[in-house]
Design a protein around this motif. Structure first.
Motif, PDB file in Angstrom:
ATOM      1  N   ALA A   1      39.215  45.734  45.673  1.00 27.32           N
ATOM      2  CA  ALA A   1      38.950  44.047  45.643  1.00 27.32           C
ATOM      3  C   ALA A   1      40.298  43.177  45.774  1.00 27.32           C
ATOM      4  O   ALA A   1      40.609  42.476  46.170  1.00 27.32           O
ATOM      5  N   MET A   2      41.848  44.078  45.587  1.00 27.65           N
ATOM      6  CA  MET A   2      43.192  43.778  45.490  1.00 27.65           C
ATOM      7  C   MET A   2      43.334  43.025  46.718  1.00 27.65           C
ATOM      8  O   MET A   2      43.313  43.273  47.652  1.00 27.65           O
ATOM      9  N   PRO A   3      44.444  42.156  46.440  1.00 29.54           N
ATOM     10  CA  PRO A   3      45.469  42.005  47.790  1.00 29.54           C
ATOM     11  C   PRO A   3      45.901  43.107  48.724  1.00 29.54           C
ATOM     12  O   PRO A   3      46.328  44.112  48.033  1.00 29.54           O
ATOM     13  N   SER A   4      45.920  43.167  49.866  1.00 32.17           N
ATOM     14  CA  SER A   4      46.697  44.311  50.210  1.00 32.17           C
ATOM     15  C   SER A   4      47.926  44.285  50.125  1.00 32.17           C
ATOM     16  O   SER A   4      47.762  45.947  49.898  1.00 32.17           O
ATOM     17  N   GLY A   5      48.281  43.866  49.632  1.00 38.68           N
ATOM     18  CA  GLY A   5      49.889  43.631  49.053  1.00 38.68           C
ATOM     19  C   GLY A   5      49.445  45.017  47.692  1.00 38.68           C
ATOM     20  O   GLY A   5      51.087  45.623  47.527  1.00 38.68           O
ATOM     21  N   ALA A   6      48.964  44.843  47.199  1.00 36.02           N
ATOM     22  CA  ALA A   6      48.806  45.518  45.843  1.00 36.02           C
ATOM     23  C   ALA A   6      48.213  46.398  45.972  1.00 36.02           C
ATOM     24  O   ALA A   6      48.853  47.458  45.717  1.00 36.02           O
ATOM     25  N   GLN A   7      47.473  46.581  47.140  1.00 38.68           N
ATOM     26  CA  GLN A   7      46.937  48.129  47.348  1.00 38.68           C
ATOM     27  C   GLN A   7      47.929  48.486  48.581  1.00 38.68           C
ATOM     28  O   GLN A   7      48.328  50.208  47.926  1.00 38.68           O
ATOM     29  N   ALA A   8      49.174  48.193  48.728  1.00 38.42           N
ATOM     30  CA  ALA A   8      49.806  48.999  49.459  1.00 38.42           C
ATOM     31  C   ALA A   8      50.765  49.636  48.639  1.00 38.42           C
ATOM     32  O   ALA A   8      51.449  50.890  48.282  1.00 38.42           O
ATOM     33  N   PHE A   9      51.434  48.680  47.371  1.00 38.67           N
ATOM     34  CA  PHE A   9      52.287  48.897  46.334  1.00 38.67           C
ATOM     35  C   PHE A   9      51.766  50.551  45.440  1.00 38.67           C
ATOM     36  O   PHE A   9      52.013  50.822  44.968  1.00 38.67           O
ATOM     37  N   ASN A  10      50.258  50.251  45.378  1.00 36.14           N
ATOM     38  CA  ASN A  10      49.469  51.235  44.439  1.00 36.14           C
ATOM     39  C   ASN A  10      49.695  52.525  45.310  1.00 36.14           C
ATOM     40  O   ASN A  10      49.648  53.923  44.808  1.00 36.14           O
ATOM     41  N   MET A  11      50.300  52.445  46.789  1.00 33.73           N
ATOM     42  CA  MET A  11      49.625  54.000  47.212  1.00 33.73           C
ATOM     43  C   MET A  11      51.433  54.333  47.004  1.00 33.73           C
ATOM     44  O   MET A  11      51.708  55.451  47.664  1.00 33.73           O
TER      45      MET A  11
ATOM     46  N   GLY B   1      51.550  41.760  53.169  1.00 31.05           N
ATOM     47  CA  GLY B   1      50.518  40.300  51.991  1.00 31.05           C
ATOM     48  C   GLY B   1      51.368  39.523  51.167  1.00 31.05           C
ATOM     49  O   GLY B   1      52.483  39.944  51.118  1.00 31.05           O
ATOM     50  N   SER B   2      50.632  38.677  50.989  1.00 31.06           N
ATOM     51  CA  SER B   2      51.322  38.007  50.072  1.00 31.06           C
ATOM     52  C   SER B   2      52.402  38.875  48.548  1.00 31.06           C
ATOM     53  O   SER B   2      51.095  39.057  47.978  1.00 31.06           O
ATOM     54  N   PRO B   3      54.130  38.573  48.485  1.00 34.56           N
ATOM     55  CA  PRO B   3      54.164  39.390  47.858  1.00 34.56           C
ATOM     56  C   PRO B   3      53.919  38.799  46.075  1.00 34.56           C
ATOM     57  O   PRO B   3      53.609  38.739  44.912  1.00 34.56           O
ATOM     58  N   ALA B   4      53.674  37.361  46.456  1.00 31.91           N
ATOM     59  CA  ALA B   4      53.126  36.466  45.135  1.00 31.91           C
ATOM     60  C   ALA B   4      52.026  37.097  44.380  1.00 31.91           C
ATOM     61  O   ALA B   4      51.573  36.981  43.753  1.00 31.91           O
ATOM     62  N   GLU B   5      51.040  37.325  45.407  1.00 34.94           N
ATOM     63  CA  GLU B   5      49.120  37.599  45.063  1.00 34.94           C
ATOM     64  C   GLU B   5      49.293  39.036  44.520  1.00 34.94           C
ATOM     65  O   GLU B   5      49.076  39.098  43.907  1.00 34.94           O
ATOM     66  N   ALA B   6      50.036  39.873  45.501  1.00 32.82           N
ATOM     67  CA  ALA B   6      50.303  41.238  44.781  1.00 32.82           C
ATOM     68  C   ALA B   6      51.211  41.156  43.362  1.00 32.82           C
ATOM     69  O   ALA B   6      50.052  42.134  43.024  1.00 32.82           O
ATOM     70  N   ALA B   7      51.591  40.465  43.386  1.00 33.54           N
ATOM     71  CA  ALA B   7      52.462  40.627  42.021  1.00 33.54           C
ATOM     72  C   ALA B   7      51.729  39.714  41.339  1.00 33.54           C
ATOM     73  O   ALA B   7      51.373  40.822  39.941  1.00 33.54           O
ATOM     74  N   LYS B   8      50.477  39.088  41.533  1.00 38.84           N
ATOM     75  CA  LYS B   8      49.257  38.563  40.345  1.00 38.84           C
ATOM     76  C   LYS B   8      48.085  39.041  39.880  1.00 38.84           C
ATOM     77  O   LYS B   8      47.470  39.603  39.354  1.00 38.84           O
TER      78      LYS B   8
END
Length: 360
Positions: A295-305, A206-213
């Protein structure tokens, strides 16, 4: 290829010891909950609202209390924070088990600090991040260099002899076996240190910008901390918002005007402390906002893993054993790399003495 071999050897000689110590300390931390050795560590989790609320009110009423990391299914004690390094373990009934004034009194704390900061705070994180990137280079370059000598591959847990050629051969063959696990350990560990690297790794999801936010905590401002916050009401609100979630971390404001935060872990979250969070006004207890980690973006959920994979918080004993092998392999590869580079370097070949010119 010769340049790649030179870079591999020199970076290994310079940073191998750091990686070896990170591998060893990380392996020890995989089992910290087994050797802490305090009464109540194996107690079953009592996560009902009434018990947690009563214990929270009791513990947070202690002078200097700044927050709680709640017990979970793996570790049956609450950890109470008093200051920069002071803390305590308490039973799920709110009785103190042990206290400490410094992290040096608790092996699990200073080993954790070493593994994450090298006892040097943010500066140590930079060193670890650089070592992580170097480790990534070692795995890739080592696989490339191994391909030339693949026909001589031998599976050995220990070098045949403690000579430089035997150690180098063992290093090469052990490295290729451990490469997949090392790659996972190094990538996930470096993601937690270097945010730009993490954003590159999660880009396919997913979008890194959306994940970072989404990962950054919101900027809420409230009143000054009241003398007696209503923790029971906050916990009740958390349970209402996330009915199946566990209470994980309660934190008081670090600065005047900051909110009280309550982190919870929903059952579908891999992160052991969760990222489902509620923020409350420190003066009134009013809910300022809430974040649903699922409900976080998929990129943020990947980071959380990244952390649960890195620290074996998922996968049960099978994954923990595999990460143990990875950590021990990193320890052996790094220490032997340093030893052969600095203490077992090949001696320069002696030049033959010039032959005397024949006299007539």
């Amino acid at each position: 290829m010769k340049l790649l071999d030179t870079l591999h050897r020199w970076t290994g000689g310079l940073l191998g010891l750091v990686l070896a110590l990170l591998g060893l300390s990380g392996t020890i931390l995989l089992y910290d909950y087994l050797w802490i050795g305090q009464p109540g560590t194996g107690d079953p989790l009592r996560g009902d609202l009434a018990t947690v609320a009563a214990t929270t009110e009791k513990l947070m009423a202690m002078p200097g209390a700044q927050g709680i990391t709640y017990a979970d299914e793996r570790f049956g004690l609450h950890q109470l924070r008093f200051g920069k390094e002071a803390g305590a373990y308490a039973s799920q009934s709110g009785d103190l088990v042990t206290r400490w004034a410094s992290q040096w009194e608790r092996p699990e704390l200073w080993i954790f600090d070493f593994h994450h900061h090298l006892f040097a705070g943010d500066s140590g994180e930079w060193v670890i991040g650089i070592a992580g990137l170097a480790g990534l280079f070692f795995v890739i370059s080592g696989a490339i260099l191994w391909w030339r000598t693949r026909k001589t591959f031998q599976l050995r847990l220990w070098p045949k002899r403690m000579s430089r050629p035997s150690i180098v051969m063992h290093h090469r063959d052990l490295g290729i076996i451990a490469a997949p696990l090392l790659l996972i350990s190094i990538v996930t560990g470096t993601m937690m240190i270097f945010r730009p690297f993490a954003m590159v790794m999660i880009a396919p999801f997913g979008s890194p910008a959306e994940a970072a936010k989404a990962i950054e905590p919101p900027k809420y401002k409230g009143g000054l901390l009241t003398g007696k916050p209503d923790y029971t009401a906050m916990l009740a609100e958390g349970r209402r918002r996330f009915p199946d979630a566990e209470f994980r971390i309660l934190s008081l404001p670090r600065k005047p005007g900051d909110p009280i935060s309550l982190r919870m872990r929903q059952q579908a979250e891999w992160l052991p402390n969760g990222r489902s969070t509620l923020w409350f006004d420190a003066a009134t207890g009013e809910l300022l906002g809430a974040r649903d980690a699922l409900a976080m973006p998929s990129g943020a959920q990947a980071f959380n893993m990244a952390f649960p994979i890195h620290a074996s918080k998922v996968g049960g004993w099978t994954w923990r054993i595999l990460l143990t092998l990875s950590g021990l392999a990193m320890t052996m590869l790094g220490s032997f790399a340093v030893w052969t580079f600095w203490f077992r370097r090949p001696k320069p070949a002696k030049r033959p003495a010039p032959r005397a010119l024949a006299t007539s």
